[in-house]
Design a protein around this motif. Structure first.
Motif, PDB file in Angstrom:
ATOM      1  N   ILE A   1       0.851  -1.193   0.000  1.00  0.00           N
ATOM      2  CA  ILE A   1       0.000   0.000   0.000  1.00  0.00           C
ATOM      3  C   ILE A   1       0.887   1.243   0.000  1.00  0.00           C
ATOM      4  O   ILE A   1       1.801   1.351   0.809  1.00  0.00           O
ATOM      5  N   PRO A   2       0.628   2.188  -0.932  1.00  0.00           N
ATOM      6  CA  PRO A   2       1.440   3.405  -0.968  1.00  0.00           C
ATOM      7  C   PRO A   2       1.274   4.236   0.300  1.00  0.00           C
ATOM      8  O   PRO A   2       0.164   4.442   0.776  1.00  0.00           O
ATOM      9  N   ILE A   3       2.385   4.676   0.842  1.00  0.00           N
ATOM     10  CA  ILE A   3       2.387   5.564   2.001  1.00  0.00           C
ATOM     11  C   ILE A   3       2.491   7.000   1.521  1.00  0.00           C
ATOM     12  O   ILE A   3       1.776   7.874   1.975  1.00  0.00           O
ATOM     13  N   MET A   4       3.397   7.233   0.579  1.00  0.00           N
ATOM     14  CA  MET A   4       3.546   8.570   0.025  1.00  0.00           C
ATOM     15  C   MET A   4       4.238   8.514  -1.325  1.00  0.00           C
ATOM     16  O   MET A   4       4.947   7.558  -1.634  1.00  0.00           O
ATOM     17  N   ILE A   5       3.999   9.548  -2.124  1.00  0.00           N
ATOM     18  CA  ILE A   5       4.661   9.738  -3.410  1.00  0.00           C
ATOM     19  C   ILE A   5       5.258  11.136  -3.360  1.00  0.00           C
ATOM     20  O   ILE A   5       4.581  12.096  -2.999  1.00  0.00           O
ATOM     21  N   THR A   6       6.535  11.230  -3.705  1.00  0.00           N
ATOM     22  CA  THR A   6       7.222  12.517  -3.630  1.00  0.00           C
ATOM     23  C   THR A   6       8.269  12.602  -4.733  1.00  0.00           C
ATOM     24  O   THR A   6       8.634  11.594  -5.344  1.00  0.00           O
TER      25      THR A   6
ATOM     26  N   ASP B   1      14.982  12.053  -0.240  1.00  0.00           N
ATOM     27  CA  ASP B   1      15.211  12.429   1.159  1.00  0.00           C
ATOM     28  C   ASP B   1      13.894  12.600   1.920  1.00  0.00           C
ATOM     29  O   ASP B   1      13.796  12.211   3.088  1.00  0.00           O
ATOM     30  N   THR B   2      12.886  13.175   1.273  1.00  0.00           N
ATOM     31  CA  THR B   2      11.581  13.341   1.913  1.00  0.00           C
ATOM     32  C   THR B   2      10.946  11.989   2.206  1.00  0.00           C
ATOM     33  O   THR B   2      10.394  11.768   3.289  1.00  0.00           O
ATOM     34  N   ALA B   3      11.026  11.068   1.252  1.00  0.00           N
ATOM     35  CA  ALA B   3      10.472   9.726   1.462  1.00  0.00           C
ATOM     36  C   ALA B   3      11.197   9.019   2.609  1.00  0.00           C
ATOM     37  O   ALA B   3      10.558   8.388   3.458  1.00  0.00           O
ATOM     38  N   MET B   4      12.517   9.127   2.634  1.00  0.00           N
ATOM     39  CA  MET B   4      13.293   8.489   3.700  1.00  0.00           C
ATOM     40  C   MET B   4      12.959   9.113   5.057  1.00  0.00           C
ATOM     41  O   MET B   4      12.810   8.395   6.049  1.00  0.00           O
ATOM     42  N   ALA B   5      12.838  10.431   5.098  1.00  0.00           N
ATOM     43  CA  ALA B   5      12.501  11.110   6.363  1.00  0.00           C
ATOM     44  C   ALA B   5      11.133  10.660   6.862  1.00  0.00           C
ATOM     45  O   ALA B   5      10.943  10.451   8.068  1.00  0.00           O
ATOM     46  N   ASN B   6      10.177  10.473   5.954  1.00  0.00           N
ATOM     47  CA  ASN B   6       8.855  10.008   6.352  1.00  0.00           C
ATOM     48  C   ASN B   6       8.931   8.607   6.937  1.00  0.00           C
ATOM     49  O   ASN B   6       8.297   8.310   7.947  1.00  0.00           O
ATOM     50  N   ALA B   7       9.726   7.750   6.313  1.00  0.00           N
ATOM     51  CA  ALA B   7       9.894   6.384   6.830  1.00  0.00           C
ATOM     52  C   ALA B   7      10.520   6.411   8.220  1.00  0.00           C
ATOM     53  O   ALA B   7      10.043   5.736   9.141  1.00  0.00           O
TER      54      ALA B   7
END
Length: 92
Positions: free
Chosen positions: A66-71, A75-81
């Motif tokens: 399931i997608p959590i985020m698209i960016t 770096d933004t995706a990694m920070a969200n994780a």
């Protein structure tokens, strides 16, 4: 047998893991980071918003796909994780 209950097998044909077990493995602990082109966004995720063509994007997916985020920023995706205590694995 439904798609979710099929058994994955190893090279010898022995049962290894059901698709359902695989989807649940790492849930809440693991996320996948996948680079994609904006041109493929609608095909991979029907219903996704329109995005300008030719952009490099990153999709952060939960262990079950399931997608959590698209960016547009890795770096933004990694920070969200990291913010959600998810270990990331890159998909190519």
């Amino acid at each position: 047998m439904t798609e979710n209950t099929k058994i994955l097998t190893d090279e010898s044909g022995d049962e290894a893991l059901s698709i359902q077990s695989l989807a649940e493995w790492g849930e809440g602990k693991l996320a996948y980071l996948k680079p994609i082109k904006s041109d493929d966004l609608g095909r991979i995720f029907p219903g996704a918003p329109e995005v300008a063509p030719g952009l490099n994007l990153f999709v952060l997916l939960a262990a079950n796909g399931i997608p959590i985020m698209i960016t547009d920023s890795r770096d933004t995706a990694m920070a969200n994780a990291w913010e959600h205590d998810l270990e990331t694995v890159s998909l190519h």
